[in-house]
Write an enzyme that holds these catalytic residues in place. Structure first.
Site, mmCIF file in Angstrom:
data_model
loop_
_atom_site.group_PDB
_atom_site.id
_atom_site.type_symbol
_atom_site.label_atom_id
_atom_site.label_comp_id
_atom_site.label_asym_id
_atom_site.label_seq_id
_atom_site.Cartn_x
_atom_site.Cartn_y
_atom_site.Cartn_z
ATOM 1 N N GLY A 241 -3.488 7.698 21.176
ATOM 2 C CA GLY A 241 -2.698 6.511 20.856
ATOM 3 C C GLY A 241 -2.644 5.617 22.088
ATOM 4 N NE ARG B 269 -6.270 55.314 27.580
ATOM 5 C CZ ARG B 269 -6.245 56.398 26.809
ATOM 6 N NH1 ARG B 269 -6.898 57.499 27.168
ATOM 7 N NH2 ARG B 269 -5.570 56.397 25.694
ATOM 8 N NE ARG C 236 -10.458 17.970 15.088
ATOM 9 C CZ ARG C 236 -9.872 16.954 15.730
ATOM 10 N NH1 ARG C 236 -10.601 16.020 16.285
ATOM 11 N NH2 ARG C 236 -8.558 16.903 15.826
HETATM 12 C C1 UD1 Z 1 -0.860 12.476 18.850
HETATM 13 C C2 UD1 Z 1 -0.230 11.076 18.991
HETATM 14 C C3 UD1 Z 1 -1.104 10.243 19.911
HETATM 15 C C4 UD1 Z 1 -1.246 10.914 21.251
HETATM 16 C C5 UD1 Z 1 -1.803 12.336 21.076
HETATM 17 C C6 UD1 Z 1 -1.754 13.080 22.393
HETATM 18 C C7 UD1 Z 1 0.880 10.642 16.875
HETATM 19 C C8 UD1 Z 1 0.820 9.915 15.585
HETATM 20 N N1 UD1 Z 1 -0.147 10.488 17.693
HETATM 21 O O1 UD1 Z 1 -2.120 12.283 18.217
HETATM 22 O O2 UD1 Z 1 -0.511 8.955 20.087
HETATM 23 O O3 UD1 Z 1 -2.105 10.150 22.085
HETATM 24 O O4 UD1 Z 1 -0.991 13.080 20.145
HETATM 25 O O5 UD1 Z 1 -2.424 14.298 22.262
HETATM 26 O O6 UD1 Z 1 1.838 11.330 17.134
HETATM 27 N N2 UD1 Z 1 1.690 18.421 14.434
HETATM 28 C C9 UD1 Z 1 2.610 19.024 13.613
HETATM 29 N N3 UD1 Z 1 2.728 18.612 12.323
HETATM 30 C C10 UD1 Z 1 1.981 17.615 11.822
HETATM 31 C C11 UD1 Z 1 1.038 16.982 12.661
HETATM 32 C C12 UD1 Z 1 0.918 17.413 13.967
HETATM 33 O O7 UD1 Z 1 3.311 19.947 14.034
HETATM 34 O O8 UD1 Z 1 2.169 17.280 10.634
HETATM 35 C C13 UD1 Z 1 1.572 18.879 15.834
HETATM 36 C C14 UD1 Z 1 0.223 19.480 16.157
HETATM 37 O O9 UD1 Z 1 0.257 20.884 15.996
HETATM 38 C C15 UD1 Z 1 0.032 19.101 17.609
HETATM 39 C C16 UD1 Z 1 0.849 17.839 17.771
HETATM 40 O O10 UD1 Z 1 1.722 17.769 16.673
HETATM 41 O O11 UD1 Z 1 0.546 20.090 18.475
HETATM 42 C C17 UD1 Z 1 -0.025 16.579 17.817
HETATM 43 O O12 UD1 Z 1 -0.714 16.461 16.598
HETATM 44 P P1 UD1 Z 1 -2.199 15.951 16.518
HETATM 45 O O13 UD1 Z 1 -2.608 15.926 15.093
HETATM 46 O O14 UD1 Z 1 -3.064 16.692 17.443
HETATM 47 O O15 UD1 Z 1 -1.994 14.439 17.012
HETATM 48 P P2 UD1 Z 1 -3.056 13.490 17.653
HETATM 49 O O16 UD1 Z 1 -3.899 12.904 16.584
HETATM 50 O O17 UD1 Z 1 -3.744 14.172 18.767
#
Ligand code: UD1
Ligand code: CA
Length: 457
Positions: free
Chosen positions: A140, A333, A15
């Site tokens: 969440g 610089r 996004r």
């Molecule tokens: C997550 C939480 C949610 C919380 C929110 C806070 C879960 C299932 N949900 O949701 O409860 O309120 O964060 O911002 O955990 N990431 C990885 N690998 C993956 C998926 C994500 O490294 O496979 C990392 C992303 O880079 C990010 C973080 O985990 O830094 C959170 O992932 P994101 O997809 O943004 O989770 P939310 O849907 O925001």
């Protein structure tokens, strides 16, 4: 105390519409992931690792030296991401492990420390850091029993209308007991709306295993601010900007009008220094007391000592000695070291050079790859000719020399102490101490050869 950390940074930034990983998006010029790792550093975390995926190499390149990274080659959820750090968990089974998101830059060491105290006092297997939001959409939700005990975290996409009304949300930061984290990860499934391994399900698992799961509510909801698109990134920048400026003003820095002022959270600025509109201070700058910086000035990773003025100028990776005057319209610089009470004026460019105390370079001059001593006067339009098209050479000018206007100093060359160079001279060989160098055509007068008075247009 054995505390270690896992930062999740493998997600893509679809996004953001960027080719770069989201966690590298800068807030006040600093990639978000570094806000998080700096916070962990001030918390005193012994061992820190980052789970990378999208743009793994690009992320690894900005991380502090010695940070361990684990690769998550497929994005299968936050729980799956933590599984990638199994090694680190195995090494800290008896310790406390904090898990953070790399895209929430305002996580605070103070809140993490208080949450850890609570986690330990409660003997919890997992402590979720929560916050109450007016608009909890997208987060969440924290589900508690009637008597307030934590039961589960339910993701927006899995929540029924009643659960969606809960305003207490998961920040995405947690403390785990190492041993529990290992066990809980082995029990995660992906039976949910997104078909992912949710780290948030560890709460439900703790409840099922009769282990304690608690929520620590952050008094400051702003720490959970995250980024999903460019508009939010801009909001975060504005929020961070105001916070930094307020802290500086509280510490005695004068910011009469904040228009166009952006200052890195890593800058240090002394009291009674005035920052004027249009000033940008990036990176780890140190500005002393009683300076006036701006208007329209850029400082980047530089040191400006007490009592300086830097007006409508740019200074990169350089040091300015106390009580010096820079600008207007000076370009300094990288690699410059300017002494005390020096004056570097308009349309002067300096690069990789030192300029001694009380030396004045007031107008229209280029000084590159040079060492100028103290108390030198550099006239208007002086050029150090440092490049012959193949190599760069240095110019040395010693204390008390006088360099007349429109002098070219063809490097490598040395002008010794107290030497005097006549205006319009091209210097090609060394000038001994105390001598006068003059190298230009003698003027001739041809009488009556001018055609008349030029009247202009
Ligand atoms: C997550 C939480 C949610 C919380 C929110 C806070 C879960 C299932 N949900 O949701 O409860 O309120 O964060 O911002 O955990 N990431 C990885 N690998 C993956 C998926 C994500 O490294 O496979 C990392 C992303 O880079 C990010 C973080 O985990 O830094 C959170 O992932 P994101 O997809 O943004 O989770 P939310 O849907 O925001
Ligand atoms: Ca998120």
């Amino acid at each position: 105390m054995d505390i270690s950390s896992i930062v999740l940074a493998a997600g893509d930034g679809t996004r953001m519409k960027s080719e770069h990983p989201k966690v590298l998006c800068p807030v006040l010029f600093k990639p978000m992931i570094l806000w998080v790792t700096d916070c962990l550093k001030s918390l005193g975390v012994k061992e820190s690792c980052v789970v990378v995926g999208n743009g793994a190499e690009e992320v690894a390149a900005v991380l502090p030296e010695g940070t361990r990274t684990y690769l998550q080659s497929e994005r299968r959820g936050t729980g799956h991401a933590v599984m990638m750090a199994a090694d680190l968990i195995d090494q800290h089974l008896d310790g406390d492990i904090v898990v953070l998101c790399g895209d929430a830059p305002f996580v605070s060491a103070e809140v993490l420390r208080n949450a850890l105290d609570y986690h330990r006092a409660q003997g919890a297997a997992v402590t979720v850091i929560s916050a109450s939001l007016n608009n909890p959409a997208g987060y969440g939700r924290i589900v508690r029993s009637r008597d307030g005990a934590l039961l589960a975290i339910v993701e927006e996409k899995d929540a029924d209308p009643k659960t969606k009304q809960i305003s207490e949300v998961n920040s995405g930061a947690y403390w785990f007991k190492g041993r529990f984290l290992k066990e809980a990860l082995s029990k995660l499934t992906c039976e949910n709306a997104q078909g992912e391994y949710y780290l948030t399900d560890t709460v439900k698992i703790a409840v099922e295993l009769n282990q304690k799961a608690v929520a620590f509510t952050s008094p400051d909801a702003d720490i959970i601010k995250g980024v999903n698109n460019r508009r939010q990134l801009s909001e975060l920048n504005r929020y961070a900007r105001d916070k930094v400026l307020n802290q500086l003003m509280d510490a005695g820095v004068d910011i009469p009008l904040s228009d166009g002022i952006l200052i890195s959270p890593d800058a240090q600025i002394g009291p009674d220094t005035t920052i004027l509109p249009g000033t940008i201070i990036q990176g780890k700058c140190v500005v002393g007391k009683g300076c006036v910086i701006g208007p329209d000035t850029l400082l980047e990773n530089s040191v400006v000592e007490d009592g300086c003025t830097v007006n409508s100028s740019q200074v990169h990776q350089s040091k300015i000695g106390a009580n010096s005057k820079i600008g207007p319209f000076t370009y300094i610089r990288p690699g410059c070291n300017i002494g005390e009470r020096a004056k570097i004026g308009d349309f002067v460019e300096l690069k990789n050079s030192s300029v001694g105390a009380r030396t004045s370079v007031s107008h229209l001059t280029y000084i590159g790859d040079s060492d100028f001593g103290e108390g030198i006067n550099v006239g208007c339009g002086v050029v150090t000719v440092n490049y012959d098209g193949m190599k760069k050479y240095r110019t040395t000018v010693k204390d008390g020399a006088f360099i007349g206007c429109n002098t070219n100093l063809i490097a490598p060359v040395t002008v010794e102490e107290g030497a005097y160079i006549a205006a319009g001279t091209t210097i090609t060989s060394d000038v001994p101490a105390g001598s006068l160098a003059i190298g230009r055509c003698r003027q001739e007068i041809k009488e009556h050869r001018a055609t008349g008075k030029f009247k202009g247009r």
